[in-house]
Write an enzyme that holds these catalytic residues in place. Structure first.
Site, mmCIF file in Angstrom:
data_model
loop_
_atom_site.group_PDB
_atom_site.id
_atom_site.type_symbol
_atom_site.label_atom_id
_atom_site.label_comp_id
_atom_site.label_asym_id
_atom_site.label_seq_id
_atom_site.Cartn_x
_atom_site.Cartn_y
_atom_site.Cartn_z
ATOM 1 N N ASN A 17 0.856 -1.191 0.000
ATOM 2 C CA ASN A 17 0.000 0.000 0.000
ATOM 3 C C ASN A 17 0.892 1.239 0.000
ATOM 4 O O ASN A 17 1.490 1.569 1.016
ATOM 5 C CB ASN A 17 -0.898 -0.032 1.248
ATOM 6 N N LYS A 19 -0.013 4.238 -0.230
ATOM 7 C CA LYS A 19 -0.708 5.407 0.333
ATOM 8 C C LYS A 19 -0.554 6.598 -0.638
ATOM 9 O O LYS A 19 -0.550 6.372 -1.851
ATOM 10 C CB LYS A 19 -0.183 5.697 1.741
ATOM 11 N N HIS A 126 -9.505 1.043 4.994
ATOM 12 C CA HIS A 126 -8.199 1.207 5.648
ATOM 13 C C HIS A 126 -8.391 2.150 6.839
ATOM 14 O O HIS A 126 -9.199 3.084 6.772
ATOM 15 C CB HIS A 126 -7.176 1.779 4.659
ATOM 16 N N GLU A 128 -6.821 4.593 7.865
ATOM 17 C CA GLU A 128 -6.663 6.023 7.567
ATOM 18 C C GLU A 128 -7.938 6.582 6.937
ATOM 19 O O GLU A 128 -8.300 7.734 7.163
ATOM 20 C CB GLU A 128 -5.427 6.228 6.667
ATOM 21 N N GLU A 219 -4.913 -4.862 10.680
ATOM 22 C CA GLU A 219 -3.912 -3.815 10.873
ATOM 23 C C GLU A 219 -4.215 -3.063 12.168
ATOM 24 O O GLU A 219 -5.079 -2.162 12.178
ATOM 25 C CB GLU A 219 -3.949 -2.825 9.710
ATOM 26 N N GLY A 225 2.904 2.481 10.795
ATOM 27 C CA GLY A 225 3.855 3.579 10.627
ATOM 28 C C GLY A 225 4.569 3.972 11.915
ATOM 29 O O GLY A 225 5.201 5.024 11.972
ATOM 30 N N SER A 265 3.875 -1.907 10.336
ATOM 31 C CA SER A 265 5.337 -1.898 10.509
ATOM 32 C C SER A 265 6.008 -3.207 10.074
ATOM 33 O O SER A 265 6.984 -3.639 10.681
ATOM 34 C CB SER A 265 5.708 -1.562 11.954
ATOM 35 N N GLY A 286 3.054 -0.990 4.265
ATOM 36 C CA GLY A 286 3.047 0.432 3.941
ATOM 37 C C GLY A 286 4.458 0.887 3.601
ATOM 38 O O GLY A 286 4.959 0.662 2.492
HETATM 39 P P1 13P Z 1 3.309 0.556 7.662
HETATM 40 O O1 13P Z 1 3.820 -0.740 7.056
HETATM 41 O O2 13P Z 1 4.030 1.757 7.155
HETATM 42 O O3 13P Z 1 3.219 0.475 9.139
HETATM 43 O O4 13P Z 1 1.800 0.751 7.123
HETATM 44 C C1 13P Z 1 0.905 -0.278 7.252
HETATM 45 C C2 13P Z 1 -0.313 0.045 6.473
HETATM 46 O O5 13P Z 1 -1.080 0.916 6.851
HETATM 47 C C3 13P Z 1 -0.542 -0.682 5.219
HETATM 48 O O6 13P Z 1 -1.843 -0.514 4.772
#
Ligand code: 13P
Length: 303
Positions: A17, A19, A126, A128, A219, A225, A265, A286
């Protein structure tokens, strides 16, 4: 697809992803690098297979087994990714879409257009989107249904915040997100393992890598992140719970075709440990998916 020791008998999934990162130009460079890494790995695997083949006891394949890689770029970058991945085994998809095919929805992306560009997957809910753009379970259910009607594979994201975990609400919350997300699609005759015939590249060729009715991504919001990965026990517990719920909601025949992936992560350094957890069928990545080498390193795990 059958399950063995809690896992799907399918190669692991590596979903990247991106983003809101990477322009079309940057995406082309990424895909070029990923294809070179893939080629190098196949060449060196074929060389060692040839050495192994001269040994009568060796049984080697000429193609290195890899996870099914799926890139999820921002909408405006999707076309560049589609073109760059032409003729490869790497699939791609969207990060979000509307539940209607077309209409007066300024700024939204049609799932039909995703399909036309050759996408086989799309994220739904997601964290976010839930948090920053106020997406509700009801909205997720509508999007999920629309994707299934088009033969695309929704990747339904579930996960708790730190506060929800600390107050002991993880279980109830992820189960609610799962049940609510599926409520409109459940029982729909189209909600079954889709073939790949519905998907094509912009040049009209069939795209490999589909075939799942749904993917569920766990997640935990506090692990996204932050560099703070959920523990093996925490991931194992939630995945087992989600699997049981899928079995109950959809029946084990359909459920066993639905991969459960973990996100939060994930990096090459912690990937092997996570993939060893029963009921973890792959990753939603991510940050580490923005670098072709890290993403490819994760795709090589588990073999
Ligand atoms: P990270 O791998 O940067 O923690 O992000 C995870 C994520 O939100 C994937 O959709």
């Amino acid at each position: 697809m059958k399950r063995a020791e809690g896992k799907l008998l399918h190669r692991p999934l590596c979903l990247g992803n991106w983003k809101m990162n990477k322009s079309p130009q940057e995406a082309r460079a990424f895909c070029q690098e990923l294809k070179s890494l893939l080629e190098e790995a196949q060449t060196s695997h074929a060389a060692s297979a040839a050495i192994g083949a001269s040994d009568k006891t060796a049984k080697s394949s000429a193609t290195q087994p890899l996870a099914q890689m799926v890139l999820l770029p921002p909408a405006l970058t999707l076309w560049a990714v589609a073109e760059s991945l032409q003729g490869t085994e790497i699939a791609y998809g969207g990060q979000n879409c509307h539940f209607e095919i077309s209409g007066a929805f300024t700024g939204e992306n049609s799932p039909k257009v995703l399909q036309e560009v050759g996408a086989q997957y799309c994220l739904v809910g997601h964290s976010e989107r839930r948090k920053l753009f106020h997406e509700t379970n009801d909205l997720c259910a509508q999007k999920l249904k629309a994707l299934i009607e088009l033969g695309l594979t929704p990747i339904l994201c579930v996960g708790e915040s730190l506060e929800e975990r600390q107050s002991g609400r993880t279980e109830a919350l992820v189960l609610e997100q799962l049940r609510e997300g599926l409520k409109l699609a459940k029982g729909d005759g189209r909600f079954k393992t889709p073939g790949t015939q519905g998907s094509a590249t912009p040049q009209g060729q069939a795209v490999p890598g589909g075939g799942f009715p749904l993917i569920v991504a766990y997640e935990p919001v506090w692990a996204i992140g932050t560099g703070q990965v959920a523990t093996v026990e925490q991931v194992g517990e939630v995945h087992q719970l989600l699997r049981q719920e899928l079995d109950q909601l959809l029946g084990s025949e359909l459920s066993q075709n639905i991969p459960l992936v973990y996100g939060g992560s994930v990096k090459p350094e912690n990937g092997a440990e996570l993939l060893a957890i029963p009921a973890v069928d792959g990753f939603l990545i991510g940050g580490a998916s923005l670098d072709a080498k890290s993403f490819f390193a994760l795709a090589q795990l588990g073999f």
